[in-house]
Design an enzyme around this catalytic site. Structure first.
Site, mmCIF file in Angstrom:
data_model
loop_
_atom_site.group_PDB
_atom_site.id
_atom_site.type_symbol
_atom_site.label_atom_id
_atom_site.label_comp_id
_atom_site.label_asym_id
_atom_site.label_seq_id
_atom_site.Cartn_x
_atom_site.Cartn_y
_atom_site.Cartn_z
ATOM 1 N N GLY A 11 -5.732 -2.222 -1.111
ATOM 2 C CA GLY A 11 -5.197 -3.440 -0.487
ATOM 3 C C GLY A 11 -6.200 -4.573 -0.578
ATOM 4 N N TYR A 156 5.249 -0.224 12.042
ATOM 5 C CA TYR A 156 3.839 -0.433 11.678
ATOM 6 C C TYR A 156 2.907 0.123 12.759
ATOM 7 C CZ TYR A 156 -0.406 -3.329 10.939
ATOM 8 O OH TYR A 156 -1.688 -3.789 10.767
HETATM 9 N N1 SER Z 1 -1.833 -8.869 12.438
HETATM 10 C C1 SER Z 1 -1.068 -7.667 12.333
HETATM 11 C C2 SER Z 1 0.374 -7.917 12.417
HETATM 12 O O1 SER Z 1 0.728 -8.868 13.052
HETATM 13 C C3 SER Z 1 -1.433 -6.735 13.418
HETATM 14 O O2 SER Z 1 -2.266 -5.793 12.916
HETATM 15 O O3 SER Z 1 1.128 -7.156 11.903
#
Ligand code: SER
Length: 341
Positions: A11, A156
């Protein structure tokens, strides 16, 4: 045939990747860096890396060929689909974020076996790993420790929390199995708050309203913030994010009392964020148009997180508090970036 000693960054073309490549390449001796990303590497990064591979972390054949060529001493596994992005296709996000991470952990374990010592595996987790149940609980909570509110609401966040556990598993599994207990994976993880870079703009995250507000103002573009004015989460400037990864990578193993550490710098509301942006760019036009889904996500993220374990165990402290972050890093660098453009 001897294998070349390298650091692998997945990444690498993302926001954290750029900052990390720059910092690593300033070290003496300069490490050889091999990068992997589904996209080409940015031209500015190209001279700093030994080799960039355009490829997918789900491609296990590609990953296994890396071991043939390289003696990988550390892996920074940054590749992931961020929180908002992942909600549009949760199963695809699971494949990239979880299966991709297992693939890299397996690579690290294999490499550890070949090297006869564990491979350092640096993993960025996220404030999205939290799930605060209500706004009342969020308002009443003390800064959240690593073990508070482990009920993420996004794919996520679930993926990040689970991969934290996988990292612990891979570390201790090999320690228990191996006659030489040092062989295996040395997993080390930081849980980031919202990150703000002056040189890149994020995409697909839910904390993106902060950086988007700043970058829009510097370009003279109006910005409609997708969360309410009172929405408060912790943030950190990108150089501190990179600093924390490098500090944790270098910490002596015996100092680590846990595998997952919160790191943070400052918390502020979206209204306060807008206020600071307007101070620097008085013509900025910032409105608030909350998006129900994205608002729902940040409402489950704590307003502040407790990073005392990182401070105690490996001497963590951010260089950029709120004043320095805005006045010495974000505002001047962003202003310059768009003036030059
Ligand atoms: N900045 C990230 C997001 O908003 C959080 O890890 O997905």
């Amino acid at each position: 045939m001897s294998r070349q000693k390298v650091i692998l960054i997945t990444g690498a073309n993302g926001e954290v990747g750029h900052g990390l490549i720059e910092k690593l390449s300033q070290q003496t001796p300069r490490p050889r860096i091999v990068t992997l990303d589904i996209r080409n590497i940015a031209p500015a990064m190209q001279p700093l890396v030994e080799r960039h591979i355009v490829g997918d972390i789900l491609d296990t054949i590609l990953l296994s060929t890396l071991i043939n060529e390289y003696d990988i001493e550390a892996i920074y596994h940054l590749a992931a689909l961020l929180s908002t992005h992942s909600e549009f296709n949760p199963e695809a996000a699971h494949r990239v974020n979880v299966q991709g991470t297992i693939n890299l952990l397996h690579l690290a374990a294999e490499e550890g076996r070949l090297r006869g010592k564990p491979v350092r595996f640096l993993y960025p987790s996220s404030i999205a790993a939290y799930g605060v149940p209500t706004l009342e609980a969020k308002a009443a909570a003390h800064p959240a420790t690593e073990t508070d509110f482990p009920y993420p609401t996004t794919m996520y966040g679930c993926n990040k929390l689970y991969c934290e556990h996988l990292g612990r598993y891979y570390t201790f599994h090999y320690q228990q199995l191996s006659a030489a207990p040092s062989v295996g994976v040395d997993f080390r993880c930081v849980r980031f708050p919202g990150l703000i870079s002056a040189t890149t703009v994020p995409s697909g995250g839910t904390s993106d309203y902060g950086p988007e507000m700043l970058h829009a103002a510097a370009q003279g573009k109006p910005y409609a913030c997708f969360v309410r004015e009172d929405t408060t989460i912790p943030f950190m400037a990108m150089p501190d994010a990179v600093k924390s990864l490098l500090l944790l990578a270098e910490a002596p193993a015996e100092k680590l009392t846990q595998r997952v550490y919160n790191v943070t710098s400052f918390s502020l509301s979206a209204a306060d964020f807008a206020q600071r942006v307007k101070q620097a760019f008085p013509d900025a036009h910032i409105s608030f148009k909350p998006d129900k889904a994205r608002q729902g996500i940040v409402d489950t993220w704590p307003a502040d997180i407790d990073d005392s374990a990182a401070r105690k165990d490996w001497g963590w402290s951010p260089d950029y508090d709120i004043e320095r972050a805005f006045n010495e890093y974000l505002i001047p660098t962003i202003r310059q970036r768009y003036q030059n453009a």
